[in-house]
Design an enzyme around this catalytic site. Sequence first.
Site, PDB file in Angstrom:
ATOM      1  N   CYS A 137      -0.897   5.609  -3.076  1.00  0.00           N
ATOM      2  CA  CYS A 137       0.213   5.334  -3.729  1.00  0.00           C
ATOM      3  C   CYS A 137       1.541   6.219  -3.272  1.00  0.00           C
ATOM      4  O   CYS A 137       1.283   7.374  -3.644  1.00  0.00           O
ATOM      5  CB  CYS A 137       0.101   4.844  -4.863  1.00  0.00           C
ATOM      6  SG  CYS A 137       1.669   4.639  -5.903  1.00  0.00           S
TER       7      CYS A 137
ATOM      8  N   THR B 258       4.385   5.332  -4.355  1.00  0.00           N
ATOM      9  CA  THR B 258       5.618   4.731  -5.052  1.00  0.00           C
ATOM     10  C   THR B 258       6.587   5.633  -5.880  1.00  0.00           C
ATOM     11  O   THR B 258       7.966   5.520  -6.043  1.00  0.00           O
ATOM     12  CB  THR B 258       5.030   3.674  -6.056  1.00  0.00           C
ATOM     13  OG1 THR B 258       4.415   2.710  -5.371  1.00  0.00           O
ATOM     14  CG2 THR B 258       6.065   2.868  -7.003  1.00  0.00           C
TER      15      THR B 258
HETATM   16  P1  5GP Z   1      -7.153   4.887  -6.333  1.00  0.00           P
HETATM   17  O1  5GP Z   1      -8.566   4.233  -7.079  1.00  0.00           O
HETATM   18  O2  5GP Z   1      -7.483   4.758  -4.825  1.00  0.00           O
HETATM   19  O3  5GP Z   1      -6.904   6.074  -6.714  1.00  0.00           O
HETATM   20  O4  5GP Z   1      -6.254   3.584  -6.472  1.00  0.00           O
HETATM   21  C1  5GP Z   1      -6.391   2.446  -6.098  1.00  0.00           C
HETATM   22  C2  5GP Z   1      -5.442   1.328  -6.588  1.00  0.00           C
HETATM   23  O5  5GP Z   1      -4.122   1.748  -6.040  1.00  0.00           O
HETATM   24  C3  5GP Z   1      -5.423   0.044  -6.553  1.00  0.00           C
HETATM   25  O6  5GP Z   1      -6.412  -0.758  -7.264  1.00  0.00           O
HETATM   26  C4  5GP Z   1      -4.108  -0.567  -6.545  1.00  0.00           C
HETATM   27  O7  5GP Z   1      -3.747  -0.841  -7.841  1.00  0.00           O
HETATM   28  C5  5GP Z   1      -3.169   0.622  -5.895  1.00  0.00           C
HETATM   29  N1  5GP Z   1      -2.694   0.564  -4.486  1.00  0.00           N
HETATM   30  C6  5GP Z   1      -3.337   0.132  -3.622  1.00  0.00           C
HETATM   31  N2  5GP Z   1      -2.619   0.165  -2.543  1.00  0.00           N
HETATM   32  C7  5GP Z   1      -1.471   0.464  -2.715  1.00  0.00           C
HETATM   33  C8  5GP Z   1      -0.255   0.788  -2.035  1.00  0.00           C
HETATM   34  O8  5GP Z   1      -0.123   0.742  -0.718  1.00  0.00           O
HETATM   35  N3  5GP Z   1       0.863   1.185  -2.768  1.00  0.00           N
HETATM   36  C9  5GP Z   1       0.783   1.538  -3.970  1.00  0.00           C
HETATM   37  N4  5GP Z   1       1.924   1.993  -4.680  1.00  0.00           N
HETATM   38  N5  5GP Z   1      -0.494   1.308  -4.910  1.00  0.00           N
HETATM   39  C10 5GP Z   1      -1.454   0.967  -4.106  1.00  0.00           C
END
Ligand code: 5GP
Length: 333
Positions: A167, A169
């Site tokens: 992410c 964001t």
């Molecule tokens: P991780 O477990 O890899 O730290 O985070 C997974 C979560 O990141 C996903 O379930 C979703 O909520 C969020 N996410 C997935 N793709 C994106 C993206 O392209 N941008 C953002 N801001 N969040 C994402």
Amino acid sequence: IVPKHSDYSSRSQVSLERTFHFKYSPCVWTGVPIMVSNMDTTGTIEMALEMQKHNVLTCLHKYYSADDLLAEPNLDPNYFAVTTGINNEDLLRLEEIMEKINPTFICVDVANGYMSKFIKTCSNIREKYPEHVIIAGNVCTTEGILELVNHGKVDIVKVGIGSGSCCTTRKQTGVGMPQFSSVLECADTAHGLDAHIISDGGLQVVGDFAKAYGAGADFVMSGSMFAGHSQSSGILIHDYNTNGDIVKTYKIFYGMSSSTAMERYSGGVADYRSSEGKTVKIEYRGDVKNTILNIQGGLRSTMTYIGAKKIKDIPKCITFARVNRQLNTIYDG
Ligand code: 5GP
């Protein structure tokens, strides 16, 4: 997490299964409250087929058609969620999947869960599917929980903005909340309404699962922990040495709002928006079975350290020690 007196001497004495009764849906679901993210690299049919053996839920990504799902008769409709966005095309696809396959869980997923159109869409979906368990998100504050539960009529709110490994964001918009604080706040609000939350994203190591439950999460969702396996989508990429031998193998993992995903599904990044996700290489880890067993083993071990017999007991058994990092101190040896 502070260790405590425990009457449990073996990890086999603790249970990771929890039975859920939901706020709106009359379904009763029993399973291990871990979820695989609905990202197109992790929320695959192959992943769901393995995870259902461990009573773990997979949120399938939203690019599968009803026919794709019908083609796999071994998928257990109690152990996956169908994901939908909120545009017309998404909703038509959802309707077809509900008619043909009828999975227990529907996951309504957008980047910004505060939009009024999103809340309205959730309540329309509830009206249409009063019996199903509706998951929706993402939000990261009490306000988001109140809107989604009271007006969107969702059973489980997905919590986490800005904490995902892919992410960007926070960097791109400045928006987001620290995940731990967000889970503490959102769990408190949701539980007061008899609703549930998922802590979504930000886990880096197995021990982080226990911390998320300890902060009050009912379910814990991860993408990166499940990426890079044979059940994740994408081809294997190899690094070679000068002799031409393979020295490292990777899979690509990318955010659903990354330029990789937008190029794949929307024909590129539209001029009016920016990419809010990144693309990373994850070292290939083989069968996800080993990973899910390792996560479950770690969690059972935390539970014996703190004397929690059931997942639901973790918040009341857990004590956190705050680690104060000495910021701005100069260590000169
Ligand atoms: P991780 O477990 O890899 O730290 O985070 C997974 C979560 O990141 C996903 O379930 C979703 O909520 C969020 N996410 C997935 N793709 C994106 C993206 O392209 N941008 C953002 N801001 N969040 C994402």
